[in-house]
Design a protein around this motif. Structure first.
Motif, short mmCIF file in Angstrom:
data_model
loop_
_atom_site.label_atom_id
_atom_site.label_comp_id
_atom_site.label_asym_id
_atom_site.label_seq_id
_atom_site.Cartn_x
_atom_site.Cartn_y
_atom_site.Cartn_z
N ASP A 160 0.83 -1.20 0.00
CA ASP A 160 0.00 0.00 0.00
C ASP A 160 0.87 1.25 0.00
N TYR A 161 0.62 2.15 -0.96
CA TYR A 161 1.33 3.43 -0.93
C TYR A 161 0.41 4.58 -0.56
N LEU A 162 -0.92 4.36 -0.54
CA LEU A 162 -1.84 5.45 -0.25
C LEU A 162 -1.75 5.90 1.20
N THR A 163 -1.64 4.94 2.11
CA THR A 163 -1.60 5.30 3.53
C THR A 163 -0.48 6.28 3.87
N PRO A 164 0.75 6.09 3.36
CA PRO A 164 1.80 7.06 3.70
C PRO A 164 1.56 8.48 3.20
N VAL A 165 0.75 8.64 2.14
CA VAL A 165 0.55 9.99 1.60
C VAL A 165 -0.76 10.62 2.06
N LYS A 166 -1.58 9.91 2.83
CA LYS A 166 -2.86 10.47 3.28
C LYS A 166 -2.71 11.81 4.00
N PRO A 167 -1.68 12.01 4.83
CA PRO A 167 -1.57 13.31 5.51
C PRO A 167 -1.42 14.49 4.56
N LEU A 168 -1.10 14.23 3.29
CA LEU A 168 -0.91 15.30 2.31
C LEU A 168 -2.23 15.81 1.74
N PHE A 169 -3.33 15.09 1.99
CA PHE A 169 -4.57 15.36 1.27
C PHE A 169 -5.78 15.41 2.19
N LEU A 170 -6.83 16.11 1.70
CA LEU A 170 -8.10 16.13 2.40
C LEU A 170 -8.96 14.93 2.04
N GLY A 171 -8.68 14.30 0.92
CA GLY A 171 -9.45 13.15 0.48
C GLY A 171 -8.88 12.59 -0.79
N ALA A 172 -9.36 11.42 -1.17
CA ALA A 172 -8.89 10.76 -2.39
C ALA A 172 -10.03 9.97 -2.99
N LYS A 173 -9.94 9.78 -4.30
CA LYS A 173 -10.97 9.06 -5.03
C LYS A 173 -10.51 7.65 -5.35
N ALA A 174 -11.50 6.76 -5.46
CA ALA A 174 -11.24 5.38 -5.89
C ALA A 174 -11.89 5.23 -7.26
N ILE A 175 -11.08 5.07 -8.29
CA ILE A 175 -11.57 5.03 -9.66
C ILE A 175 -12.53 3.86 -9.84
N GLY A 176 -13.66 4.13 -10.49
CA GLY A 176 -14.62 3.09 -10.78
C GLY A 176 -15.50 2.79 -9.58
N ALA A 177 -16.20 1.66 -9.64
CA ALA A 177 -17.06 1.14 -8.57
C ALA A 177 -18.35 1.93 -8.39
N GLY A 178 -18.60 2.94 -9.21
CA GLY A 178 -19.88 3.62 -9.16
C GLY A 178 -19.78 5.04 -8.68
N GLY A 179 -20.63 5.91 -9.23
CA GLY A 179 -20.53 7.33 -8.94
C GLY A 179 -21.38 7.82 -7.80
N VAL A 180 -22.30 6.98 -7.29
CA VAL A 180 -23.20 7.40 -6.22
C VAL A 180 -22.69 6.87 -4.89
#
Length: 267
Positions: A160-180
């Motif tokens: 996993d590389y997302l966890t180490p960079v989470k403090p840099l951001f207010l949020g992140a998107k997960a591509i696909g899986a539905g827009g609602v």
């Protein structure tokens, strides 16, 4: 990537997260009493986004999110236009430095060997993501940002590389899986799913935001080309969505992803 289309659960099923329509809407948490928050996002720094999307959003007073790889050629080639878009309130989001994706996954023959994410150490990629933030700061002067992982890949191999960079951001998107977003109560600000439309009609796009309004949650799109480039939707379909949103301001709060994340953080 150019032939990517919605298939699982059928086109409309994936757009609507493959969930039934008879769900009780949650209490509104959005500004002005709107029933749903809507984010219109655009990946990869493409020419059609500057040529068509920014003027169309401005015409309706909407603020979109543009996820820009820091090394994208069009970023420097049309730098002043990106700066102007940011000054108009549009978000320049982090989409990594080189848009590296995991070549080992099915359907990734198009990934160049030197851009194979599976061959990059986790810490090295995390540093690249941080550097992309610094580069975008030089463009727009903003210090708060959100992230969309290229190709939706949040791992380097099995790491996993997302966890180490989470403090840099207010949020992140997960591509696909539905827009609602199915529920605000279980929302993960670092895994907000999006629809990735390609070759769809305006009616299909509008159905997504209508379902979000019925649920009282969020609708998140990640477009690529509009009226050109790749993974494209037609200008007619995109315009139909914008006109529907503009006609119902009491129902939809349309804003950049970073502003929506700020609102959720504050509430």
């Amino acid at each position: 990537m150019k032939n990517l289309r919605f298939r699982a659960c059928g086109l409309m099923g994936l757009l609507l997260l493959c969930l039934p329509l008879s769900v009780t809407a949650e209490s509104s948490t959005w500004p002005g009493g709107a029933r749903a928050a809507v984010n219109l996002a655009y990946d990869d720094a493409l020419a059609s986004q500057l040529d068509y999307v920014v003027p169309d959003l401005n015409r309706h007073g909407f603020r979109g999110s543009f996820y820009v790889p820091a090394a994208a050629p069009l970023l420097l080639e049309r730098l002043e236009e990106w700066r102007a878009a940011a000054a108009q309130g549009h978000e320049l989001g982090n989409h990594s430095l080189f848009h590296q994706c995991d070549k080992q996954r099915p359907g990734r023959d198009w990934v160049a060997p030197h851009r194979d994410l599976s061959q990059v150490p986790v810490q090295a990629f995390a540093e690249q993501v941080a550097l992309a933030n610094d580069f975008l700061f030089l463009v727009d002067g903003e210090t708060e940002r959100t992230y969309t992982p290229p190709c939706g890949d949040v791992q380097v191999g099995d790491r996993d590389y997302l966890t180490p960079v989470k403090p840099l951001f207010l949020g992140a998107k997960a591509i696909g899986a539905g827009g609602v977003t199915p529920s605000m109560e279980s929302l993960d600000r670092f895994g907000i799913t999006v629809a990735v439309p390609s070759e769809v009609s305006g009616e299909e796009l509008i159905a997504v935001v209508e379902e979000a309004a019925r649920r009282g949650t969020m609708a998140n799109f990640t477009f690529h080309g509009v009226g050109g480039d790749y993974l494209s939707v037609s200008r007619e379909a995109h315009t139909a969505l914008l006109e529907h949103l503009a006609a119902h301001p009491e129902r939809y709060w349309v804003d950049s992803f970073v502003n929506i994340m700020r609102h959720l953080q504050d509430h």
